[in-house]
Design an enzyme around this catalytic site. Structure first.
Site, PDB file in Angstrom:
ATOM      1  N   ASP A  15      18.420 -35.456   0.319  1.00  0.00           N
ATOM      2  CA  ASP A  15      17.427 -36.362   1.207  1.00  0.00           C
ATOM      3  C   ASP A  15      18.136 -37.158   2.213  1.00  0.00           C
ATOM      4  OD1 ASP A  15      15.379 -35.488  -0.543  1.00  0.00           O
ATOM      5  OD2 ASP A  15      16.087 -37.028  -1.976  1.00  0.00           O
ATOM      6  N   HIS A  43      12.669 -30.182   4.025  1.00  0.00           N
ATOM      7  CA  HIS A  43      13.030 -30.740   5.356  1.00  0.00           C
ATOM      8  C   HIS A  43      11.921 -31.077   6.254  1.00  0.00           C
ATOM      9  CE1 HIS A  43      16.935 -27.929   4.775  1.00  0.00           C
ATOM     10  NE2 HIS A  43      16.926 -28.787   3.917  1.00  0.00           N
TER      11      HIS A  43
HETATM   12  P1  IMP Z   1      15.813 -28.665  -9.508  1.00  0.00           P
HETATM   13  O1  IMP Z   1      16.672 -28.179  -8.245  1.00  0.00           O
HETATM   14  O2  IMP Z   1      14.395 -28.718  -9.317  1.00  0.00           O
HETATM   15  O3  IMP Z   1      16.308 -27.767 -10.900  1.00  0.00           O
HETATM   16  O4  IMP Z   1      16.384 -30.183  -9.666  1.00  0.00           O
HETATM   17  C1  IMP Z   1      17.665 -30.510 -10.212  1.00  0.00           C
HETATM   18  C2  IMP Z   1      17.980 -31.832  -9.660  1.00  0.00           C
HETATM   19  O5  IMP Z   1      18.170 -31.868  -8.042  1.00  0.00           O
HETATM   20  C3  IMP Z   1      16.784 -33.109  -9.643  1.00  0.00           C
HETATM   21  O6  IMP Z   1      17.596 -34.282 -10.145  1.00  0.00           O
HETATM   22  C4  IMP Z   1      15.959 -32.918  -8.505  1.00  0.00           C
HETATM   23  O7  IMP Z   1      15.460 -34.217  -8.305  1.00  0.00           O
HETATM   24  C5  IMP Z   1      17.420 -32.862  -7.606  1.00  0.00           C
HETATM   25  N1  IMP Z   1      16.821 -32.133  -6.319  1.00  0.00           N
HETATM   26  C6  IMP Z   1      16.601 -30.753  -6.449  1.00  0.00           C
HETATM   27  N2  IMP Z   1      16.426 -30.393  -4.898  1.00  0.00           N
HETATM   28  C7  IMP Z   1      16.561 -31.637  -4.236  1.00  0.00           C
HETATM   29  C8  IMP Z   1      16.286 -31.995  -2.806  1.00  0.00           C
HETATM   30  O8  IMP Z   1      15.864 -31.094  -2.010  1.00  0.00           O
HETATM   31  N3  IMP Z   1      16.487 -33.404  -2.337  1.00  0.00           N
HETATM   32  C9  IMP Z   1      16.860 -34.244  -3.421  1.00  0.00           C
HETATM   33  N4  IMP Z   1      17.086 -33.984  -4.674  1.00  0.00           N
HETATM   34  C10 IMP Z   1      16.801 -32.820  -5.068  1.00  0.00           C
END
Ligand code: IMP
Length: 336
Positions: A15, A43
């Site tokens: 982010d 994005h």
């Molecule tokens: P997952 O990728 O859905 O398995 O999430 C694993 C961790 O990565 C969690 O803490 C999510 O909040 C974080 N996360 C995954 N994708 C993003 C993103 O695009 N922005 C910020 N955090 C992310």
């Protein structure tokens, strides 16, 4: 032949506003490629005052560039085609989008497992990311070549100037982040080489951070007590710190400069963009954490000067740029 590759990636917990920087630079490249993750990313790009959101398709689509979803990515087919339709309806040329035949497919079972077993404890986005990568490693996954129409499949070629666009960030990397509060892919910029080029092709490593830290989902570095701080809550509101995939309110903390310099060093960042400076200006409080102490400044300018000095003194960074939230700060020295 590939002329050179530049990589844009996140230095913090995601982010950081990578999409905006990628969109500002995309004009100068022939290809814009994703190498990791899937619909967990979000994005956001502003074009002529209109807000566009993508989760899977590289932001090069807004500039009419060839857009590649690489073999290290995971794809939700339904969401992918919804995104294609949304972009087509908005007037963009979606024939430029190609998916690697080796990208893995997220199934309904992956999503159910994630939502039922991982979402709460680990704070995942619930998009089926970890179960899909798990099946890939178990070598029983389904790949794009198994079910994508051939016109969408990438022939594996890259030519000219290539921009790679990271999803998530260094502290969410499967090997370098705060495991298990990480994602399941290689977010480090060296992961971009999984697209099929040698590390020698990389010219610049453009790392993006924010002037304050945020985290979506669970992480011990972001304790619940942060919700009690009035100024940090103001940053959430003014900075619109809500997940673009989940809508969740993000945890906000003062910029941890020691962590930032560590991620700059381990990832080899050459060009640093510190984003969302206008949000702190609007909030009117200028603090950061350095050597485990909270330091306060009387103005944004003073804080930026401190950051510029300390980061240049302690890392091999070549170029530092401060940027605002919505305006497109092109970084002229970076894209030539
Ligand atoms: P997952 O990728 O859905 O398995 O999430 C694993 C961790 O990565 C969690 O803490 C999510 O909040 C974080 N996360 C995954 N994708 C993003 C993103 O695009 N922005 C910020 N955090 C992310």
């Amino acid at each position: 032949m590939i002329k050179f590759v530049d990589v844009i990636y996140g230095l913090s917990w995601g982010d950081e506003g990578k999409g905006k920087i990628a969109n500002a630079l995309a004009e100068k490249y022939d290809y814009v490629c994703r190498w990791n993750g899937g619909p967990n990313a979000g994005h956001t790009v502003y074009l002529n005052d209109k807000k566009y959101k993508t989760h899977m398709i590289p932001s090069g689509i807004f500039k009419g560039k060839k857009c590649i979803i690489g073999p290290g990515c995971v794809v939700n087919v339904k969401k992918f085609f919804e995104e294609i339709e949304y972009l087509k309806a908005s007037g963009f040329d979606t024939s430029l989008v190609k998916v690697s035949p080796n990208a893995h497919i997220i199934t309904e079972e992956h999503i159910q497992f994630d939502v039922n077993n991982l979402k709460k404890g680990l704070g995942t986005t619930g998009q089926g990311i970890a179960p899909c990568y798990a099946d890939k490693m178990l070598r029983k996954g389904i790949r794009a070549k198994d079910l994508f129409p051939s016109e969408y499949l990438w022939d594996g070629k890259l030519e000219g100037k290539v921009l790679c666009e990271g999803a998530q960030s260094v502290w969410l990397d499967i090997d370098h982040g705060c495991y298990p509060f990480v994602t399941s892919s290689t977010t480090m910029p060296y992961g971009a080489c999984s697209l099929g080029f040698s590390p020698q092709k990389i010219r610049r490593l453009i790392g993006v951070a924010k002037i304050y830290d945020t985290k979506s989902g669970v992480d011990p570095l972001f304790p619940e007590s942060l919700w009690d701080d009035e100024t940090l809550n103001k940053i959430i509101t003014i900075g619109e710190e809500f997940g673009s995939t989940t809508g969740r309110k993000r945890m906000v903390n003062w910029l941890n400069v020691d962590k930032l310099m560590e991620s700059i060093k381990i990832s080899g960042c050459t060009d640093l963009v510190i984003n969302k400076c206008d949000i702190l200006q609007a909030v009117g409080t200028f603090k950061l954490k350095f050597e485990n102490k909270l330091v306060e400044f009387s103005s944004l300018y003073e804080m930026q000067r401190f950051l510029d000095d300390v980061i240049r003194d302690n890392t091999d960074i070549v170029n530092i740029q401060f940027s605002g939230h919505k305006e497109n700060v092109a970084t002229p020295e970076m894209a030539q």
